[in-house]
Design a protein around this motif. Structure first.
Motif, PDB file in Angstrom:
ATOM      1  N   LEU A  67       0.836  -1.198   0.000  1.00  0.00           N
ATOM      2  CA  LEU A  67       0.000   0.000   0.000  1.00  0.00           C
ATOM      3  C   LEU A  67       0.877   1.256   0.000  1.00  0.00           C
ATOM      4  CD1 LEU A  67      -2.831   1.316   0.242  1.00  0.00           C
ATOM      5  CD2 LEU A  67      -2.530   1.197   2.733  1.00  0.00           C
ATOM      6  N   ILE A  68       0.634   2.131  -0.972  1.00  0.00           N
ATOM      7  CA  ILE A  68       1.374   3.387  -1.081  1.00  0.00           C
ATOM      8  C   ILE A  68       0.380   4.544  -0.935  1.00  0.00           C
ATOM      9  CG2 ILE A  68       2.870   4.824  -2.513  1.00  0.00           C
ATOM     10  CD1 ILE A  68       4.142   2.203  -1.661  1.00  0.00           C
ATOM     11  N   ILE A  69       0.613   5.387   0.070  1.00  0.00           N
ATOM     12  CA  ILE A  69      -0.201   6.576   0.293  1.00  0.00           C
ATOM     13  C   ILE A  69       0.665   7.795  -0.008  1.00  0.00           C
ATOM     14  CG2 ILE A  69      -1.610   7.890   1.913  1.00  0.00           C
ATOM     15  CD1 ILE A  69      -2.750   5.153   1.409  1.00  0.00           C
ATOM     16  N   THR A  70       0.211   8.658  -0.912  1.00  0.00           N
ATOM     17  CA  THR A  70       0.994   9.826  -1.320  1.00  0.00           C
ATOM     18  C   THR A  70       0.149  11.088  -1.221  1.00  0.00           C
ATOM     19  OG1 THR A  70       2.191   8.425  -2.908  1.00  0.00           O
ATOM     20  CG2 THR A  70       2.444  10.810  -3.123  1.00  0.00           C
ATOM     21  N   ALA A  71       0.544  12.005  -0.348  1.00  0.00           N
ATOM     22  CA  ALA A  71      -0.163  13.277  -0.216  1.00  0.00           C
ATOM     23  C   ALA A  71       0.137  14.168  -1.419  1.00  0.00           C
ATOM     24  CB  ALA A  71       0.256  13.978   1.075  1.00  0.00           C
ATOM     25  N   ILE A  72      -0.756  15.123  -1.679  1.00  0.00           N
ATOM     26  CA  ILE A  72      -0.534  16.034  -2.799  1.00  0.00           C
ATOM     27  C   ILE A  72       0.759  16.819  -2.600  1.00  0.00           C
ATOM     28  CG2 ILE A  72      -1.965  17.831  -1.730  1.00  0.00           C
ATOM     29  CD1 ILE A  72      -1.454  17.129  -5.505  1.00  0.00           C
ATOM     30  N   ALA A  73       1.134  17.088  -1.355  1.00  0.00           N
ATOM     31  CA  ALA A  73       2.372  17.827  -1.080  1.00  0.00           C
ATOM     32  C   ALA A  73       3.603  17.070  -1.550  1.00  0.00           C
ATOM     33  CB  ALA A  73       2.480  18.133   0.411  1.00  0.00           C
ATOM     34  N   ASP A  74       3.513  15.736  -1.619  1.00  0.00           N
ATOM     35  CA  ASP A  74       4.662  14.907  -1.997  1.00  0.00           C
ATOM     36  C   ASP A  74       4.520  14.298  -3.387  1.00  0.00           C
ATOM     37  OD1 ASP A  74       5.775  15.287   0.582  1.00  0.00           O
ATOM     38  OD2 ASP A  74       4.472  13.714   1.370  1.00  0.00           O
ATOM     39  N   THR A  77       7.590  14.693  -5.746  1.00  0.00           N
ATOM     40  CA  THR A  77       8.903  14.222  -5.288  1.00  0.00           C
ATOM     41  C   THR A  77       8.930  12.751  -4.888  1.00  0.00           C
ATOM     42  OG1 THR A  77       8.396  14.969  -3.036  1.00  0.00           O
ATOM     43  CG2 THR A  77       9.529  16.528  -4.486  1.00  0.00           C
ATOM     44  N   SER A  78       7.783  12.149  -4.693  1.00  0.00           N
ATOM     45  CA  SER A  78       7.748  10.755  -4.252  1.00  0.00           C
ATOM     46  C   SER A  78       8.349   9.824  -5.302  1.00  0.00           C
ATOM     47  CB  SER A  78       6.298  10.338  -3.960  1.00  0.00           C
ATOM     48  OG  SER A  78       6.227   8.946  -3.691  1.00  0.00           O
ATOM     49  N   THR A  79       9.136   8.880  -4.834  1.00  0.00           N
ATOM     50  CA  THR A  79       9.719   7.883  -5.733  1.00  0.00           C
ATOM     51  C   THR A  79       8.948   6.570  -5.690  1.00  0.00           C
ATOM     52  OG1 THR A  79      11.224   7.168  -3.966  1.00  0.00           O
ATOM     53  CG2 THR A  79      12.027   8.865  -5.491  1.00  0.00           C
ATOM     54  N   SER A  85      -0.467   7.198 -11.452  1.00  0.00           N
ATOM     55  CA  SER A  85      -1.157   7.698 -10.260  1.00  0.00           C
ATOM     56  C   SER A  85      -0.715   9.115  -9.933  1.00  0.00           C
ATOM     57  CB  SER A  85      -0.882   6.776  -9.064  1.00  0.00           C
ATOM     58  OG  SER A  85      -1.354   5.464  -9.309  1.00  0.00           O
ATOM     59  N   ARG A  86       0.583   9.385 -10.100  1.00  0.00           N
ATOM     60  CA  ARG A  86       1.109  10.727  -9.862  1.00  0.00           C
ATOM     61  C   ARG A  86       0.419  11.745 -10.781  1.00  0.00           C
ATOM     62  NH1 ARG A  86       6.288  11.642  -8.215  1.00  0.00           N
ATOM     63  NH2 ARG A  86       7.024   9.735  -9.228  1.00  0.00           N
ATOM     64  N   ALA A  87       0.360  11.385 -12.069  1.00  0.00           N
ATOM     65  CA  ALA A  87      -0.227  12.294 -13.049  1.00  0.00           C
ATOM     66  C   ALA A  87      -1.698  12.570 -12.737  1.00  0.00           C
ATOM     67  CB  ALA A  87      -0.082  11.708 -14.453  1.00  0.00           C
ATOM     68  N   MET A  88      -2.422  11.544 -12.352  1.00  0.00           N
ATOM     69  CA  MET A  88      -3.843  11.728 -12.042  1.00  0.00           C
ATOM     70  C   MET A  88      -4.032  12.609 -10.818  1.00  0.00           C
ATOM     71  SD  MET A  88      -6.852   8.905 -11.309  1.00  0.00           S
ATOM     72  CE  MET A  88      -6.703   8.238 -12.970  1.00  0.00           C
ATOM     73  N   LEU A  89      -3.232  12.373  -9.772  1.00  0.00           N
ATOM     74  CA  LEU A  89      -3.356  13.161  -8.550  1.00  0.00           C
ATOM     75  C   LEU A  89      -3.059  14.632  -8.823  1.00  0.00           C
ATOM     76  CD1 LEU A  89      -3.798  13.292  -5.492  1.00  0.00           C
ATOM     77  CD2 LEU A  89      -1.375  12.733  -5.193  1.00  0.00           C
ATOM     78  N   LEU A  90      -1.993  14.911  -9.554  1.00  0.00           N
ATOM     79  CA  LEU A  90      -1.640  16.290  -9.877  1.00  0.00           C
ATOM     80  C   LEU A  90      -2.696  16.944 -10.755  1.00  0.00           C
ATOM     81  CD1 LEU A  90       2.197  15.881 -10.542  1.00  0.00           C
ATOM     82  CD2 LEU A  90       1.129  17.078  -8.628  1.00  0.00           C
ATOM     83  N   ASP A  91      -3.260  16.181 -11.683  1.00  0.00           N
ATOM     84  CA  ASP A  91      -4.293  16.713 -12.567  1.00  0.00           C
ATOM     85  C   ASP A  91      -5.548  17.066 -11.777  1.00  0.00           C
ATOM     86  OD1 ASP A  91      -5.398  17.209 -15.327  1.00  0.00           O
ATOM     87  OD2 ASP A  91      -6.755  15.608 -14.726  1.00  0.00           O
TER      88      ASP A  91
END
Length: 262
Positions: A67-74, A77-79, A85-91
């Protein structure tokens, strides 16, 4: 003189366009707040697990990893977070922040006033199971199977938390959201994806964490600071600068005319 005044008016109109046309959809802390902490559960053998697989109200399995939880603040920079998933969250964040997208709070309750609602946490939840024995996404594939997980949000016992997930291009309410009364909230997700925890502004309390000391440039994926007061200050400074330039232009032109007359 009329031309000068017309130029100044035009500058003032341009400056007024800098003012925001809508209310910020986020609480000030959302763009520097880390991901909400997962509260572990214990399986029948006494092992710590991240959450439970539930079918028809019965626990049928446990999730221990992946399970990977990534806040919008990270998000930038998250690796760990997958690129999709990164692209969708930022969008999602960019569209909410610009007003291009809104959260349909009426899906929870037709009486909710969206102007009084704010997103207090925005993050992505996903499974990364490469090389793992258990295929966690497959566990959630059957109809009616959910992933039950508890987050420590630090909310008051009487505070209502509305949970939204972004799947298939739209926000969907997670009706199985329970405030446990100890600052934690338990949710059941049908899919893992971008998640928003939302609250009513007039229900927010001083118990929410204060803003920690930050570097000069906050860890924010957007151009703004994420702090409405800070953003408003920047806006007014910009307007003042425009006005100052207009006054300087007026003085220079006026002095030029006087020198020509003399």
């Amino acid at each position: 003189m009329k031309r000068i005044l017309a130029c100044i008016v035009a500058l003032m109109v341009c400056a007024s366009l800098v003012l925001p046309a809508y209310a910020e959809p986020f609480t000030p802390s959302v763009t520097y707040k880390p991901q909400p902490q997962v509260v572990p559960v214990t399986d029948p053998d006494g092992n710590s697990a991240l959450g439970e697989i539930v079918e028809s109200g019965i626990v049928t399995g446990y999730v221990y990893d992946c399970l990977i939880i990534t806040a919008i603040a990270d998000a930038e920079t998250s690796t760990e977070i997958p690129e999709a998933s990164r692209a969708m969250l930022l969008d999602v964040y960019a569209k909410l922040n610009s007003g291009e997208m809104t959260i349909p709070y009426e899906k929870f309750n037709a009486g909710l006033d969206s102007s009084k609602m704010s997103v207090r946490d925005l993050f992505d939840a996903t499974f990364v199971c490469a090389g793992q024995i258990v295929d966690h996404p497959a566990l959630l594939a059957p109809e009616g199977v959910t992933f039950r997980i508890t987050f420590d949000l630090g909310v008051d016992a009487d505070e209502t938390v509305y949970t939204m997930t972004y799947t298939e291009g739209q926000w969907n309410p997670v009706v199985s959201t329970v405030n446990n009364g100890d600052g934690t909230v338990t949710c059941e997700f049908e899919k893992l994806c971008p998640v928003a925890f939302c609250v009513e502004n007039d229900e927010q309390t001083p118990d929410q964490p204060d803003k920690p000391d930050q570097p000069d440039k906050p860890n924010d994926p957007s151009a703004g600071t994420g702090d409405p007061e800070g953003d408003n200050m920047i806006i007014w400074i910009s307007i003042a600068a425009v006005c100052l330039v207009a006054v300087i232009v007026l003085v220079v032109v006026y002095r030029t005319k006087l020198s020509k007359k003399s």
